[in-house]
Design an enzyme around this catalytic site. Sequence first.
Site, PDB file in Angstrom:
ATOM      1  N   TYR A 197      -3.992   1.644  16.093  1.00 36.69           N
ATOM      2  CA  TYR A 197      -2.734   1.564  16.834  1.00 36.69           C
ATOM      3  C   TYR A 197      -2.947   1.427  18.338  1.00 36.69           C
ATOM      4  O   TYR A 197      -2.133   0.865  19.038  1.00 36.69           O
ATOM      5  CB  TYR A 197      -1.898   2.833  16.603  1.00 36.69           C
ATOM      6  CG  TYR A 197      -1.384   2.969  15.188  1.00 36.69           C
ATOM      7  CD1 TYR A 197      -0.132   2.489  14.837  1.00 36.69           C
ATOM      8  CD2 TYR A 197      -2.161   3.565  14.191  1.00 36.69           C
ATOM      9  CE1 TYR A 197       0.352   2.605  13.540  1.00 36.69           C
ATOM     10  CE2 TYR A 197      -1.692   3.680  12.893  1.00 36.69           C
ATOM     11  CZ  TYR A 197      -0.435   3.201  12.577  1.00 36.69           C
ATOM     12  OH  TYR A 197       0.035   3.305  11.291  1.00 36.69           O
ATOM     13  N   ASN A 208      -7.178   1.720  10.106  1.00 40.80           N
ATOM     14  CA  ASN A 208      -5.877   1.917  10.751  1.00 40.80           C
ATOM     15  C   ASN A 208      -6.122   1.935  12.253  1.00 40.80           C
ATOM     16  O   ASN A 208      -6.956   2.708  12.745  1.00 40.80           O
ATOM     17  CB  ASN A 208      -5.248   3.254  10.349  1.00 40.80           C
ATOM     18  CG  ASN A 208      -4.896   3.304   8.870  1.00 40.80           C
ATOM     19  OD1 ASN A 208      -5.012   2.312   8.167  1.00 40.80           O
ATOM     20  ND2 ASN A 208      -4.458   4.458   8.415  1.00 40.80           N
ATOM     21  N   ARG A 212       0.863  -1.184   0.000  1.00 38.48           N
ATOM     22  CA  ARG A 212       0.000   0.000   0.000  1.00 38.48           C
ATOM     23  C   ARG A 212       0.897   1.231   0.000  1.00 38.48           C
ATOM     24  O   ARG A 212       1.658   1.442   0.940  1.00 38.48           O
ATOM     25  CB  ARG A 212      -0.897  -0.018   1.243  1.00 38.48           C
ATOM     26  CG  ARG A 212      -1.686   1.252   1.405  1.00 38.48           C
ATOM     27  CD  ARG A 212      -2.599   1.255   2.628  1.00 38.48           C
ATOM     28  NE  ARG A 212      -3.214   2.565   2.707  1.00 38.48           N
ATOM     29  CZ  ARG A 212      -3.169   3.368   3.753  1.00 38.48           C
ATOM     30  NH1 ARG A 212      -2.572   2.994   4.872  1.00 38.48           N
ATOM     31  NH2 ARG A 212      -3.724   4.551   3.712  1.00 38.48           N
ATOM     32  N   GLU A 267      -7.254   8.391   6.467  1.00 37.66           N
ATOM     33  CA  GLU A 267      -7.511   9.031   7.758  1.00 37.66           C
ATOM     34  C   GLU A 267      -8.015  10.477   7.625  1.00 37.66           C
ATOM     35  O   GLU A 267      -7.330  11.418   8.052  1.00 37.66           O
ATOM     36  CB  GLU A 267      -6.242   9.006   8.616  1.00 37.66           C
ATOM     37  CG  GLU A 267      -5.729   7.610   8.909  1.00 37.66           C
ATOM     38  CD  GLU A 267      -4.459   7.604   9.768  1.00 37.66           C
ATOM     39  OE1 GLU A 267      -3.905   8.681  10.044  1.00 37.66           O
ATOM     40  OE2 GLU A 267      -4.029   6.508  10.153  1.00 37.66           O
ATOM     41  N   HIS A 327      -2.941  11.018   0.817  1.00 33.59           N
ATOM     42  CA  HIS A 327      -2.360  10.778   2.147  1.00 33.59           C
ATOM     43  C   HIS A 327      -1.693  12.090   2.578  1.00 33.59           C
ATOM     44  O   HIS A 327      -0.487  12.141   2.814  1.00 33.59           O
ATOM     45  CB  HIS A 327      -1.389   9.605   2.096  1.00 33.59           C
ATOM     46  CG  HIS A 327      -1.069   9.002   3.430  1.00 33.59           C
ATOM     47  ND1 HIS A 327      -1.199   7.669   3.718  1.00 33.59           N
ATOM     48  CD2 HIS A 327      -0.612   9.564   4.584  1.00 33.59           C
ATOM     49  CE1 HIS A 327      -0.828   7.426   4.970  1.00 33.59           C
ATOM     50  NE2 HIS A 327      -0.462   8.562   5.526  1.00 33.59           N
TER      51      HIS A 327
HETATM   52  O1  IFM Z   1       2.761   7.636   9.957  1.00 34.30           O
HETATM   53  C1  IFM Z   1       1.380   7.651  10.154  1.00 34.30           C
HETATM   54  C2  IFM Z   1       0.655   7.456   8.843  1.00 34.30           C
HETATM   55  O2  IFM Z   1       1.015   8.417   7.900  1.00 34.30           O
HETATM   56  C3  IFM Z   1      -0.830   7.559   9.058  1.00 34.30           C
HETATM   57  N1  IFM Z   1      -1.263   6.708  10.113  1.00 34.30           N
HETATM   58  C4  IFM Z   1      -0.534   6.709  11.361  1.00 34.30           C
HETATM   59  C5  IFM Z   1       0.949   6.569  11.096  1.00 34.30           C
HETATM   60  C6  IFM Z   1       1.725   6.590  12.418  1.00 34.30           C
HETATM   61  O3  IFM Z   1       1.523   7.807  13.067  1.00 34.30           O
END
Ligand code: IFM
Length: 455
Positions: A295, A293, A77, A167, A121
């Site tokens: 985390y 996404n 990706r 995002e 992005h």
């Molecule tokens: O690096 C970023 C990415 O560009 C978008 N999502 C989160 C990642 C980590 O912060």
Amino acid sequence: MDSLTFPRDFIFGAATASYQIEGAVWEDGRGPSIWDQFCRRPGAISGGDTGEVACDHYHRYRQDVAVMRELGVQAYRFSVAWPRVIPDGDGAVNPAGLDHYSRLVDELLGAGITPFVTLFHWDLPLALQQRYGGFTDRRCIDAFLKYVEQVVTVLGDRVKNWITFNEPWVYAVLGHLLGVHAPGLRKPRVAFRVAHHQLVAHGHAVGLIRRVCPDAQVGITLNLAPVHGVDHSPGTARAVEMADQALNRFFLDALFRGSYPQRFWRRLSVLRPPVRSGDMETIATPVDFLGINNYTRHLARRSFSNPPFFFDMDGTTPPEREYTAMGWEVYPQGLYEVLMRVKNEYGNPPVYITENGAAFTDAIAGGDDDGGAGARVEDPRRVAYLDGYLRCAHQALGEGCDLRGYFVWSLMDNFEWAEGYAKRFGIVYVDYPTQRRIVKASGRWYAGLIAASRG
Ligand code: IFM
């Protein structure tokens, strides 16, 4: 620990984004982006770093594809930099910019790696910010569609998986409300207008991409995370509800139900963006997949210090928990929660985890001879992080979530926006002074997982 394997058709990938890895910002006719400008703002980026050179991937993409091939990565990706394709945003097309991505796609396909292309992005052409205020203005939607048409026309014969936006929450909120990302504004009303216009642009782009490339699979990537409360008080419960609406439901409801959460506007009516007739239907154009996404999770609490929101999404960091170098809590079951929520509340759409990973402090060991042969990067905390999150993804898959694949963030260390190069997310280490790539222990671990899952 039990060994972890996935179904044979599950896709294991790696993800990056243009401004974070490419460098070569002044080459082959690329125009400036809002990030080129933001990086020049004193104090905006840790260490005064910029994306000017980054991982020099623009020149080294063949080597990077070879690394992926060696690891057995099945899909890549990456994002296209709009200012390479249309340097001033909505004027003349720059064929040299498109050629670069065409060569990259050929290289990937030659290595047996499936491209997943993100169209936005965050590296908006600076000219669009200066001319229209970027996605504040609906003219930016038209410019985006013109750009998308160019990219899909050139790559659509070989690229079948498209992600419109990455995002949109982060782009709108960190860039236009908190001011810590480009374009560096602190205007709450603008932020939600930008969020809405990205979603409208997404909806139009879905139809456009399918017209140009009828066998395309089109989706959008959202940053989703569970929001929990710091305690069980009624005030905290309200803060949790608001934070969840602002982060998750704003986007999920719009995309899958064609409406914004009404209670959100009741409390934050001043932020309501101008929604035109037909917008919500456009946003809810059915997608082929949702990119997620994830985390961490958020711990919300009531806060009177930031009107009109009156909540704080990251109200506390319990000391007994583990945190990454970003200060983000390691909370793998949050990925399970998010996947099951999308399954249970939003009709179980096909899902890809388009980003998941962790920044930890990495260091090179060994390789003291001149060529640096034998250099290693041992990153057991990243291995444990990935293992934990993938186990939770596996559990959701076993419970019926239509999860199709997983992309680790990131293929290699890169420019982590306001954090500069200090935060390393890669499964491949980048030694920036020499641009040498060293596969980390996590990269070897990922390769082993892919091999085991493919039998
Ligand atoms: O690096 C970023 C990415 O560009 C978008 N999502 C989160 C990642 C980590 O912060």
